[in-house]
Design a protein around this motif. Sequence first.
Motif, short mmCIF file in Angstrom:
data_model
loop_
_atom_site.label_atom_id
_atom_site.label_comp_id
_atom_site.label_asym_id
_atom_site.label_seq_id
_atom_site.Cartn_x
_atom_site.Cartn_y
_atom_site.Cartn_z
N VAL A 3 -10.57 -1.16 3.08
CA VAL A 3 -9.66 -0.91 4.20
C VAL A 3 -10.39 -0.08 5.25
O VAL A 3 -11.12 0.86 4.93
CB VAL A 3 -8.41 -0.16 3.70
CG1 VAL A 3 -7.58 0.36 4.88
CG2 VAL A 3 -7.57 -1.08 2.83
N ARG A 4 -10.20 -0.43 6.51
CA ARG A 4 -10.86 0.27 7.60
C ARG A 4 -9.91 1.28 8.25
O ARG A 4 -8.72 1.30 7.95
CB ARG A 4 -11.40 -0.73 8.62
CG ARG A 4 -12.35 -1.75 7.96
CD ARG A 4 -13.24 -2.42 8.98
NE ARG A 4 -12.59 -3.52 9.67
CZ ARG A 4 -13.15 -4.18 10.69
NH1 ARG A 4 -14.34 -3.83 11.14
NH2 ARG A 4 -12.53 -5.20 11.27
N ASP A 5 -10.45 2.09 9.14
CA ASP A 5 -9.67 3.17 9.76
C ASP A 5 -9.82 3.11 11.27
O ASP A 5 -10.93 3.29 11.80
CB ASP A 5 -10.13 4.53 9.23
CG ASP A 5 -9.20 5.66 9.63
OD1 ASP A 5 -8.33 5.45 10.49
OD2 ASP A 5 -9.35 6.76 9.08
N GLN A 6 -8.73 2.84 11.97
CA GLN A 6 -8.78 2.74 13.43
C GLN A 6 -8.83 4.10 14.11
O GLN A 6 -9.08 4.18 15.32
CB GLN A 6 -7.56 1.97 13.93
CG GLN A 6 -6.25 2.77 13.81
CD GLN A 6 -5.04 1.98 14.25
OE1 GLN A 6 -4.56 1.14 13.50
NE2 GLN A 6 -4.55 2.25 15.45
N GLY A 7 -8.58 5.17 13.36
CA GLY A 7 -8.57 6.50 13.96
C GLY A 7 -7.38 6.66 14.91
O GLY A 7 -6.30 6.09 14.68
N GLY B 256 -4.96 2.40 0.90
CA GLY B 256 -4.74 1.77 2.20
C GLY B 256 -3.69 0.69 2.23
O GLY B 256 -3.54 0.00 3.24
N HIS B 257 -2.96 0.52 1.13
CA HIS B 257 -1.91 -0.50 1.02
C HIS B 257 -0.57 0.14 0.69
O HIS B 257 -0.52 1.23 0.10
CB HIS B 257 -2.25 -1.52 -0.07
CG HIS B 257 -3.51 -2.29 0.18
ND1 HIS B 257 -4.76 -1.74 0.02
CD2 HIS B 257 -3.70 -3.58 0.57
CE1 HIS B 257 -5.69 -2.66 0.31
NE2 HIS B 257 -5.06 -3.78 0.65
N ALA B 258 0.51 -0.56 1.04
CA ALA B 258 1.85 -0.08 0.69
C ALA B 258 2.82 -1.25 0.64
O ALA B 258 2.53 -2.34 1.16
CB ALA B 258 2.34 0.98 1.69
N TRP B 259 3.96 -1.00 0.02
CA TRP B 259 5.01 -2.01 -0.14
C TRP B 259 6.12 -1.81 0.88
O TRP B 259 6.55 -0.68 1.12
CB TRP B 259 5.61 -1.95 -1.53
CG TRP B 259 4.71 -2.44 -2.61
CD1 TRP B 259 3.81 -1.72 -3.35
CD2 TRP B 259 4.60 -3.79 -3.07
NE1 TRP B 259 3.16 -2.52 -4.25
CE2 TRP B 259 3.62 -3.80 -4.10
CE3 TRP B 259 5.24 -4.98 -2.72
CZ2 TRP B 259 3.27 -4.96 -4.77
CZ3 TRP B 259 4.89 -6.15 -3.39
CH2 TRP B 259 3.92 -6.13 -4.40
N VAL B 260 6.59 -2.90 1.47
CA VAL B 260 7.78 -2.88 2.32
C VAL B 260 8.76 -3.92 1.77
O VAL B 260 8.38 -5.04 1.44
CB VAL B 260 7.44 -3.18 3.79
CG1 VAL B 260 6.70 -2.01 4.42
CG2 VAL B 260 6.62 -4.45 3.95
N THR B 261 10.01 -3.54 1.67
CA THR B 261 11.00 -4.42 1.07
C THR B 261 11.51 -5.46 2.07
O THR B 261 11.31 -5.33 3.28
CB THR B 261 12.20 -3.61 0.56
OG1 THR B 261 12.84 -2.97 1.67
CG2 THR B 261 11.75 -2.56 -0.47
N GLU B 262 12.19 -6.45 1.54
CA GLU B 262 12.75 -7.49 2.41
C GLU B 262 13.74 -6.89 3.40
O GLU B 262 13.77 -7.28 4.57
CB GLU B 262 13.44 -8.57 1.57
CG GLU B 262 13.99 -9.71 2.39
CD GLU B 262 14.53 -10.85 1.54
OE1 GLU B 262 14.87 -11.90 2.12
OE2 GLU B 262 14.62 -10.69 0.30
N ASN B 263 14.53 -5.92 2.97
CA ASN B 263 15.48 -5.28 3.86
C ASN B 263 14.76 -4.54 4.99
O ASN B 263 15.16 -4.62 6.16
CB ASN B 263 16.35 -4.30 3.09
CG ASN B 263 17.38 -3.61 3.97
OD1 ASN B 263 18.21 -4.25 4.60
ND2 ASN B 263 17.31 -2.28 4.01
#
Length: 225
Positions: A17-21, A193-200
């Motif tokens: 994962v990269r970092d845009q700052g 650098g990852h995460a979960w987002v639900t359908e809602n």
Amino acid sequence: MSKPTLTHDLRSLFGDVRDQGIRPTCLAFAVSDCHAALRNGWDPLSAEFTFYHAQRRAGLPPTQGALLLRILEAVRDDGQPPETSWPYLPDLPTDLDHWGPPAVQTKYFRNFERGPGSFDEIVSNLLAGSPTVVVLCIGEAFFNPVEEGVIEGFPGEKDVIRHAVVVVGAGNVGNERALLVRNSWGPLWGVNGHAWVTENYISQRLRRIAVLKEEVSVSAHENAA
């Protein structure tokens, strides 16, 4: 909280994962990483190059966020070189007249599709092996995913900014369908650098999606630079 479970996972197509700052370059990173993921092997592509050409197309300064369509057009028509050709700049030069791409030998061009999108369309893209760029309106919760890297919005949460990430997986969080997103805020955000987002969460905050399609040749685009 229930531990998220994966049913589809495209993370193996990507590198670190990269970092845009602090710069407003999330769209350039999201599209660049999708582009690199569709090529053989992981060789990061220059987000700086694509951001530069997108801002030229839109007539926007480099201190302002890009437009999704202009980023996609830059990849299709101006092409994109490897990251080593023009590495990302953590800060812009004081004199913006000195901000410009070097001469590059190798560039890759790719077509795209974009639209308002939906949760089901994103999942269909994943099943076809296509990571998806999503543009979301995000609030405070997005900045600090909770345990297991889940983003939990809360009632009355106000939108702060629009932000682009890449959907790289799908599964469930408890009894709810969810998507795994790759961000451009470095490996310390969420879980590597990852995460979960639900359908809602997605249904309330999704604004646009895009996928990169077939590779095209430079000869097909008279305006390529």
